[in-house]
Enzyme design. Structure first.
Site, mmCIF file in Angstrom:
data_model
loop_
_atom_site.group_PDB
_atom_site.id
_atom_site.type_symbol
_atom_site.label_atom_id
_atom_site.label_comp_id
_atom_site.label_asym_id
_atom_site.label_seq_id
_atom_site.Cartn_x
_atom_site.Cartn_y
_atom_site.Cartn_z
ATOM 1 N N GLY A 122 0.806 -1.222 0.000
ATOM 2 C CA GLY A 122 0.000 0.000 0.000
ATOM 3 C C GLY A 122 0.834 1.265 0.000
ATOM 4 O O GLY A 122 1.999 1.270 -0.414
ATOM 5 N N GLY A 163 2.254 3.009 2.387
ATOM 6 C CA GLY A 163 3.505 2.930 3.152
ATOM 7 C C GLY A 163 4.567 2.173 2.375
ATOM 8 O O GLY A 163 5.720 2.609 2.261
ATOM 9 N N THR A 164 4.175 1.048 1.807
ATOM 10 C CA THR A 164 5.107 0.221 1.030
ATOM 11 C C THR A 164 5.658 0.995 -0.161
ATOM 12 O O THR A 164 6.854 0.908 -0.480
ATOM 13 C CB THR A 164 4.368 -1.035 0.505
ATOM 14 O OG1 THR A 164 3.763 -1.688 1.617
ATOM 15 C CG2 THR A 164 5.310 -1.982 -0.197
ATOM 16 N N ASP A 178 -8.443 -1.016 1.294
ATOM 17 C CA ASP A 178 -9.193 0.219 1.574
ATOM 18 C C ASP A 178 -9.473 1.055 0.325
ATOM 19 O O ASP A 178 -10.272 1.983 0.373
ATOM 20 C CB ASP A 178 -8.420 1.096 2.573
ATOM 21 C CG ASP A 178 -8.369 0.474 3.955
ATOM 22 O OD1 ASP A 178 -9.009 -0.561 4.163
ATOM 23 O OD2 ASP A 178 -7.679 1.047 4.827
ATOM 24 N N GLU A 181 -14.441 1.075 9.765
ATOM 25 C CA GLU A 181 -13.699 1.002 11.045
ATOM 26 C C GLU A 181 -13.089 2.334 11.472
ATOM 27 O O GLU A 181 -12.888 2.584 12.653
ATOM 28 C CB GLU A 181 -12.605 -0.062 10.958
ATOM 29 C CG GLU A 181 -11.587 0.247 9.880
ATOM 30 C CD GLU A 181 -10.455 -0.750 9.788
ATOM 31 O OE1 GLU A 181 -10.286 -1.561 10.696
ATOM 32 O OE2 GLU A 181 -9.754 -0.695 8.767
ATOM 33 N N TYR A 221 -11.582 -9.206 9.142
ATOM 34 C CA TYR A 221 -10.482 -10.092 8.736
ATOM 35 C C TYR A 221 -10.974 -11.246 7.870
ATOM 36 O O TYR A 221 -10.227 -11.764 7.043
ATOM 37 C CB TYR A 221 -9.733 -10.616 9.964
ATOM 38 C CG TYR A 221 -8.915 -9.543 10.662
ATOM 39 C CD1 TYR A 221 -7.840 -8.942 10.011
ATOM 40 C CD2 TYR A 221 -9.220 -9.125 11.942
ATOM 41 C CE1 TYR A 221 -7.095 -7.949 10.628
ATOM 42 C CE2 TYR A 221 -8.480 -8.140 12.572
ATOM 43 C CZ TYR A 221 -7.422 -7.545 11.912
ATOM 44 O OH TYR A 221 -6.692 -6.565 12.513
ATOM 45 N N ARG A 277 -10.959 -9.823 4.430
ATOM 46 C CA ARG A 277 -9.627 -9.547 3.898
ATOM 47 C C ARG A 277 -8.861 -10.820 3.545
ATOM 48 O O ARG A 277 -7.951 -10.798 2.719
ATOM 49 C CB ARG A 277 -8.855 -8.747 4.960
ATOM 50 C CG ARG A 277 -7.808 -7.860 4.396
ATOM 51 C CD ARG A 277 -7.204 -6.987 5.458
ATOM 52 N NE ARG A 277 -6.385 -7.718 6.418
ATOM 53 C CZ ARG A 277 -5.491 -7.146 7.218
ATOM 54 N NH1 ARG A 277 -5.331 -5.834 7.165
ATOM 55 N NH2 ARG A 277 -4.791 -7.846 8.068
HETATM 56 N N1 LIG Z 1 7.291 6.517 4.986
HETATM 57 C C1 LIG Z 1 7.807 5.308 4.829
HETATM 58 N N2 LIG Z 1 9.076 5.158 4.379
HETATM 59 C C2 LIG Z 1 9.606 3.929 4.214
HETATM 60 N N3 LIG Z 1 8.964 2.788 4.473
HETATM 61 C C3 LIG Z 1 7.708 2.860 4.926
HETATM 62 C C4 LIG Z 1 7.064 4.124 5.123
HETATM 63 N N4 LIG Z 1 5.812 3.880 5.582
HETATM 64 C C5 LIG Z 1 5.695 2.536 5.674
HETATM 65 N N5 LIG Z 1 6.823 1.928 5.268
HETATM 66 C C6 LIG Z 1 7.071 0.494 5.234
HETATM 67 O O1 LIG Z 1 6.179 -0.132 4.322
HETATM 68 C C7 LIG Z 1 5.710 -1.370 4.836
HETATM 69 C C8 LIG Z 1 4.215 -1.431 4.833
HETATM 70 O O2 LIG Z 1 3.654 -0.239 5.356
HETATM 71 P P1 LIG Z 1 2.204 -0.216 6.007
HETATM 72 O O3 LIG Z 1 1.847 1.176 6.273
HETATM 73 O O4 LIG Z 1 2.184 -1.167 7.162
HETATM 74 O O5 LIG Z 1 1.269 -0.892 4.925
HETATM 75 P P2 LIG Z 1 0.812 -0.408 3.488
HETATM 76 O O6 LIG Z 1 1.988 -0.429 2.609
HETATM 77 O O7 LIG Z 1 -0.183 -1.423 3.104
HETATM 78 O O8 LIG Z 1 0.248 0.968 3.653
HETATM 79 C C9 LIG Z 1 6.310 -1.517 6.218
HETATM 80 O O9 LIG Z 1 7.381 -2.432 6.141
HETATM 81 C C10 LIG Z 1 6.783 -0.131 6.584
HETATM 82 O O10 LIG Z 1 7.945 -0.146 7.385
HETATM 83 O O1 LIG Z 2 -4.671 -5.352 11.832
HETATM 84 P P1 LIG Z 2 -3.731 -5.151 10.716
HETATM 85 O O2 LIG Z 2 -3.382 -6.398 10.026
HETATM 86 O O3 LIG Z 2 -2.524 -4.365 11.085
HETATM 87 O O4 LIG Z 2 -4.468 -4.321 9.609
HETATM 88 C C1 LIG Z 2 -5.594 -3.547 9.802
HETATM 89 C C2 LIG Z 2 -5.653 -2.456 8.764
HETATM 90 O O5 LIG Z 2 -5.218 -2.869 7.528
HETATM 91 C C3 LIG Z 2 -6.057 -2.356 6.501
HETATM 92 O O6 LIG Z 2 -6.673 -3.456 5.905
HETATM 93 C C4 LIG Z 2 -5.289 -1.542 5.531
HETATM 94 O O7 LIG Z 2 -4.054 -2.096 5.387
HETATM 95 P P2 LIG Z 2 -2.923 -1.471 4.503
HETATM 96 O O8 LIG Z 2 -2.684 -0.046 4.878
HETATM 97 O O9 LIG Z 2 -1.791 -2.335 4.799
HETATM 98 O O10 LIG Z 2 -3.394 -1.622 3.104
HETATM 99 C C5 LIG Z 2 -7.047 -1.462 7.186
HETATM 100 O O11 LIG Z 2 -8.287 -1.513 6.589
HETATM 101 C C6 LIG Z 2 -7.021 -1.958 8.578
HETATM 102 O O12 LIG Z 2 -7.231 -0.925 9.477
HETATM 103 MG MG LIG Z 3 -1.525 1.970 4.225
#
Ligand SMILES: Nc1ncnc2c1ncn2[C@@H]1O[C@H](COP(=O)(O)OP(=O)(O)O)[C@@H](O)[C@H]1O
Ligand SMILES: O=P(O)(O)OC[C@H]1O[C@](O)(COP(=O)(O)O)[C@@H](O)[C@@H]1O
Ligand SMILES: [Mg+2]
Length: 528
Positions: free
Chosen positions: A238, A240-241, A269, A368, A425, A428
């Site tokens: 997502g 963050g990734t 989401d 949520e 969950y 998902r």
């Molecule tokens: N600003 C950022 N810079 C570098 N890595 C990040 C950043 N935000 C999140 N990550 C890394 O990306 C991965 C996934 O982020 P996360 O927010 O949990 O899920 P998603 O990518 O689904 O939004 C994690 O390993 C996290 O450390």
């Molecule tokens: O409980 P977990 O596995 O950390 O994830 C819950 C969250 O992950 C989500 O599915 C979104 O995840 P991502 O940001 O990783 O895509 C949200 O809807 C939910 O709040």
């Molecule tokens: Mg995210």
């Protein structure tokens, strides 16, 4: 000026994008400039009237009638002498009958599809797909795939199609799976991914590679990429990734490595900007119907039945909105973007009372992330975060359940038959449905074609139904949320007939007629 800009402008070979106009607009870091192919110069951007183009800080709007390309980086930007090879697809039996096997450099996807006669041409992205030339020899490719963040239906399909796409289309057979998300690069062994190994994985939910939050250490990750001789990195995750992917690409570029970094956006989401929608979203909306149906069956079989179904959506209520619109059994939908209130005129309690009088039962769908500020009231202020820094949410479903029960028992001396379902969950974790499977295939193949063609630091995704290569920053700089002033939310309000909970001060000023909204909904936001 950023160093990467000057090195690009001094590069002996121009970026491989000979648009007819000889001029492309560079992006994202240097959007106020354009690249003049004839003279190999970066020039300030001007409109047809020769007026400098005003570039908004967000990189979103260019005030001109010109064509704007939001370009993605290419390995030749920092490795100008990189040799290219004919695309092996030229010899593919399957693709031989395709009318136009290769995407031409002129092909671009318009971000804005509804235009007026005099509209500027606006922003475009490179169209995704196979290119005539590739920058990797098939037997020299060592690719890896990693999955990060929360689960989502379809991750395994994307993994499968990266592996099968690389193998079937490009003859690549050295593909590694990084286990357990970003931290797996430096703390785990790799898996060998072959078409045989991944053959059936699309039938399973989750990710066969496992995932994690946190653990993004750019240097350690790139050290590992270098040590293992990996030259294509496919990153599924997502927002963050994708931010993490951008850092990896930057570090790879700084070290001058021939490593293509491709991001495949993932989140249930649907909150990723620019792209039409994220994979797994349709599956989630479909699966949510089962929970909503169950709630409806339960509450219509009892007296004063109130069903609450909690669905995912941390900052955006797309799943809740679409599941509500699809179901027609939902009386009220609460999402993070739309503040609501319980008591007083136009509040939720008044609406529940009305529906119970009319129908004897009702169903509420709540995302949520909705009403978090209310749940937090009266709780100790601990701002808990997950390992990636995402705020941990309070359970709005349980809170709402209790508030409704208490109110009707105390104020109306009425027993409510409350049924609270939290299928988050369960939704998902399922495998993706047929249409998401096809969507995942296109995403994976687009990523493979892009990496083979030498593009890097990009995210793939459909923009107005056409797959495109999008600069990573464009998908991470903002989050996609439900716009209360768009027609889709109005459709939802019209279909449920629920209160809009809005007053003028909360409505986005630019598009909404405040008087109308105040007229419909003249009430005071009371405390809960
Ligand atoms: N600003 C950022 N810079 C570098 N890595 C990040 C950043 N935000 C999140 N990550 C890394 O990306 C991965 C996934 O982020 P996360 O927010 O949990 O899920 P998603 O990518 O689904 O939004 C994690 O390993 C996290 O450390
Ligand atoms: O409980 P977990 O596995 O950390 O994830 C819950 C969250 O992950 C989500 O599915 C979104 O995840 P991502 O940001 O990783 O895509 C949200 O809807 C939910 O709040
Ligand atoms: Mg995210």
């Amino acid at each position: 000026m950023d160093l990467s800009i000057s090195s690009r402008s001094l590069s002996p070979s121009p970026p491989p994008f000979p648009f007819n106009s000889n001029r492309m607009i560079l992006s994202p870091a240097f959007q106020k400039f354009s690249f003049d192919f004839r003279n190999f110069q970066i020039k300030p951007l001007v409109s047809r009237q020769n007026q400098p183009i005003r570039v908004h800080a967000s990189n979103q709007t260019v005030n001109s009638d010109g064509f704007v390309l939001e370009d993605v980086p290419h390995l030749t930007n920092f490795l100008p002498d990189l040799p290219s090879y004919p695309n092996p697809l030229q010899k593919s039996q399957a693709y031989a009958i395709v009318k136009q096997t290769f995407v031409t450099p002129e092909d671009a996807v318009a971000q804005k599809i509804v235009v007026q006669r005099d509209s500027p041409k606006g922003e475009h992205f490179r169209r995704a797909g196979p290119r005539e030339k590739v920058y990797f020899k098939s037997d020299e490719v060592r690719a890896c795939v990693v999955t990060c963040g929360g689960l989502c239906p379809g991750i395994n399909t994307v993994i499968r199609e990266i592996v099968c796409g690389l193998n079937n289309m490009y003859g690549v057979d050295d593909i590694l799976g990084i286990e357990g998300g970003y931290r797996g690069f430096y703390s785990k062994n790799t898996l060998t991914l072959t078409p045989k190994f991944v053959n059936d994985i699309h039938k399973r939910g989750g990710t066969i590679l496992r995932s994690s939050r946190g653990g993004h250490d750019t240097n350690k990750i790139v050290d590992n990429i270098q040590d293992r001789g990996i030259n294509q990195v496919y990153i599924i995750g997502g927002d963050g990734t994708q931010k993490g992917a951008a850092l990896i690409y930057k570090e790879v570029e700084r070290r001058g490595l021939q490593v293509a970094v491709a991001g495949i956006p993932k989140t249930i989401d649907n909150d990723i900007a620019v792209i039409d929608k994220s994979f797994g979203f349709d599956t989630a909306v479909e699966e949510a119907q089962r929970a909503i149906n169950a709630a409806h069956v339960e509450v219509e079989s009892v007296e004063n039945g109130v069903g609450i179904v909690k669905l995912m959506g941390r900052y955006s209520g797309f799943i809740a909105m679409y599941a509500t619109l699809a179901s027609r059994d939902v009386d009220c939908c609460l999402i993070p973007e739309s503040p609501f209130y319980l008591e007083g005129r136009g509040g939720l309690f008044e609406f529940i009372e009305k529906r119970l009088k009319e129908n004897g039962h009702m169903v509420i769908v709540v995302a949520e992330g909705a009403g978090q500020e209310y749940v937090a009231q009266g709780m100790p202020t601990v701002d808990e975060k997950d390992a990636s820094g995402n705020r941990l949410l309070h359970d709005i479903g349980l809170w709402l359940t209790q508030k409704i029960k208490d109110h009707f028992t105390k104020v109306h001396k009425m027993m409510i038959n409350m049924k609270y379902i939290d299928p988050t969950y369960m939704i998902r974790a399922i495998p993706s449905n047929a249409s998401d499977n096809i969507y995942c295939t296109l995403l994976a193949h687009s990523a493979v074609h892009g990496a083979m063609a030498g593009y890097t630091g990009f995210t793939v995704g459909p923009v107005n139904s056409r797959h495109a290569y999008i600069p990573i920053a464009r998908v991470t700089e903002a989050q996609n949320t439900v716009r209360l002033t768009d027609r889709m939310w109005a459709r939802l309000l019209a279909s449920t007939n629920q209160p809009s909970f809005l007053n003028c001060s909360e409505v986005l000023q630019e598009t909404v007629d405040c008087e109308t909204i105040e007229g419909i909904n003249s009430k005071k936001i009371s405390s809960i």
